[in-house]
Design a protein around this motif. Structure first.
Motif: not given
Lengths: 238, 270
Positions: B35-42, B174-177
């Motif tokens: 589950l990928l998302g920026v900080n605060g994405a939920g 939140h780390d795409m790599a």
């Protein structure tokens, strides 16, 4: 049961490793005892008949109101609670194990006072030793139940320090352990009766183990334990 | 392949703020799902709702298997030693301690009290605690946050080993790599919605052509965005050579996660 017992014994070990508990359950009460024991018995020699009782009430009050709550906040005001919840450890474990562990530590501290006071200050031993320890056990349990509420309700250490002092200081000053309660103004005497320390002190004194000194303590512990149950339930649903 | 987790219409609000706006996704048995998302994405809210640690407002969550949970912000009593924590958790879960798992994670050798452990050691300990009950599904919330490169590599190896043992892993990051390297499938959470759900290669196909070329010359910094990295680089360098401009530094990156999210969200809307 094995898990519960392991939890309690582990808490006992953690409390020994924790310097804050060592300070509030042993060092400060025993230093206070060493100083005040000498002062009390020098100024008012008849205080040697109640020295053990007054010093254990002071020590227990300090350990329960100032020593226990920070440990509870460490668990219930932090992510430890979530880790327990997420990994199958029941939330009540922290409270119950800390309560039992603190009970044992405070009892040990009281036994130290009980053993040293007659030698160091010529203090008189209680006439009925089993009843003395029974009364003491009740007072420790009541005080810890109030300390438990503090630890579950207050969310940060700074606030806790202030609120704990608001309970600890009147408990000591108005309970009759420092000077006879009938020397206090009537209003302060009444306020002193709100705090369990004055009831606990009366219960622990020789011939004090009577229902008239016991009922209030039983009421307080009943209400406090119910409240702890509700607070834990609220923690669980959060 | 059957599903280990099925999520449909998952909604969660805090007051007037809607964090999850109806999530729908499945996690297959035996896969590593991110589950990928920026900080605060939920992400954490979504995971905690699925784990049963947080109440959700609407939707259905089906879990097929025993769960093990490593939280993003984890803590233990300051004076507890790792093996004491392991024993405590094992006893409450009525399970035998898997010493080979502890050895693989290096827990046996940790003798210090919790407060004295490094971030990496704490992460490993919490991973071990989440595996105590031999779970079928392992939840890892930002498992490598705060770790150095060595720690990340080691933890990635452990996560791959878990999959090799047939465990389903769902991790938030939140780390795409990191998720590209580890995961079979990825869901991107943006503004309370899943804006992408698919394999890592499908994600790569979708975003990998967005490059940012940072060129530092004697005249300053310039950034060029392109889908065709080789052509663009050659053109830029040729141009600079013809103008006799000295190149001080060149850096190529694939843009920030936020940029990719915006792009993915834009394409999804189209």
């Amino acid at each position: 049961m094995s898990a519960f017992l392991y939890g309690v014994s582990l808490q006992w070990k953690l409390d020994i490793r924790s310097k804050s508990l060592l300070v509030t359950c042993y060092i400060v009460p025993l230093i206070f005892f060493a100083l005040m024991g000498g002062i009390f018995t020098s100024i008012t020699p008849e205080m040697k008949h109640t020295l053990i009782q007054s010093m254990v009430v002071m020590g227990v009050s300090m350990g329960a109101f100032i020593g226990l709550p920070p440990s509870l906040i460490e668990t219930y005001g932090s992510d430890i609670k979530k880790v327990y919840k997420a990994n199958g450890v029941p939330l009540y474990l922290g409270l119950v194990s800390m309560f039992i562990s603190a009970f044992v530590h405070l009892m040990i501290m009281c036994v130290i006072i009980f053993l040293i006071a007659p030698i160091a200050f010529d203090a008189t031993l209680p006439t009925n030793i089993p009843l003395f320890f029974a009364a003491l056990a009740i007072y420790i349990a009541v005080s810890l139940s109030i300390g438990s509420i503090l630890g579950l309700v207050v969310k940060n250490q700074a606030k806790l320090t202030m609120i704990a002092q608001l309970i600890f200081l009147p408990s000591i000053m108005l309970s009759g352990i420092m000077f006879p309660i009938n020397l206090l103004p009537k209003a302060l005497e009444v306020i002193g009766k709100i705090f369990p320390a004055s009831w606990g002190y009366q219960l622990i004194l020789n011939n004090g183990f009577q229902f008239k000194n016991l009922w209030y303590l039983l009421l307080v512990i009943f209400v406090a334990l119910m409240l702890c149950g509700l607070l834990l339930k609220r923690q669980k649903s959060n | 392949m059957t599903n280990a987790i099925q999520i449909s219409g998952l909604k969660k609000s805090y007051g007037n703020h809607t964090v999850l706006k109806g999530l729908n996704f499945n996690v297959k048995k035996g896969e590593i799902f991110a589950l990928l998302g920026v900080n605060g994405a939920g992400k954490t809210t979504a995971l905690e709702c699925i784990e049963g640690l947080r109440k959700y407002d609407n939707g259905n969550v089906t879990i097929n298997g025993k769960m093990g949970i490593q939280l993003q912000s984890s803590s233990l009593p300051a004076h507890i030693k790792p093996m004491e924590a392991v024993k405590l958790f094992a006893k409450w879960n009525k399970t035998q301690i898997d010493y080979s798992m502890l050895e693989a994670l290096g827990i046996n050798e940790l003798k210090k009290q919790y407060a004295e452990l490094s971030t990496g050691q704490k992460r490993r300990l919490h991973l071990a605690l989440s595996l105590i009950n031999n779970p079928d599904i392992v939840f890892l919330d930002e498992p490598t946050a705060g770790l150095d490169v060595e720690g990340r590599i080691s933890l990635h190896d452990q996560i791959r080993k878990l999959r090799a043992h047939g465990k389903t892993i769902i991790l938030a990051s939140h780390d795409m790599a990191e998720v590209e390297a580890l995961c079979d499938r990825i869901a991107i959470l943006n503004d309370g919605n899943i804006v992408f759900c698919g394999t890592a290669s499908a994600l790569t196909d979708r975003i990998s052509k967005r490059y940012a070329i940072h060129i530092k010359t004697e005249h300053g910094n310039e950034i060029f965005e392109t889908d065709k990295i080789v052509d663009m680089l050659l053109t830029l360098l040729e141009d600079l050579k013809q103008k006799n401009v000295e190149v001080l530094d060149i850096k190529v990156d694939r843009g920030t996660l936020e940029q990719h999210f915006i792009e993915i969200a834009r394409r999804t809307e189209e």
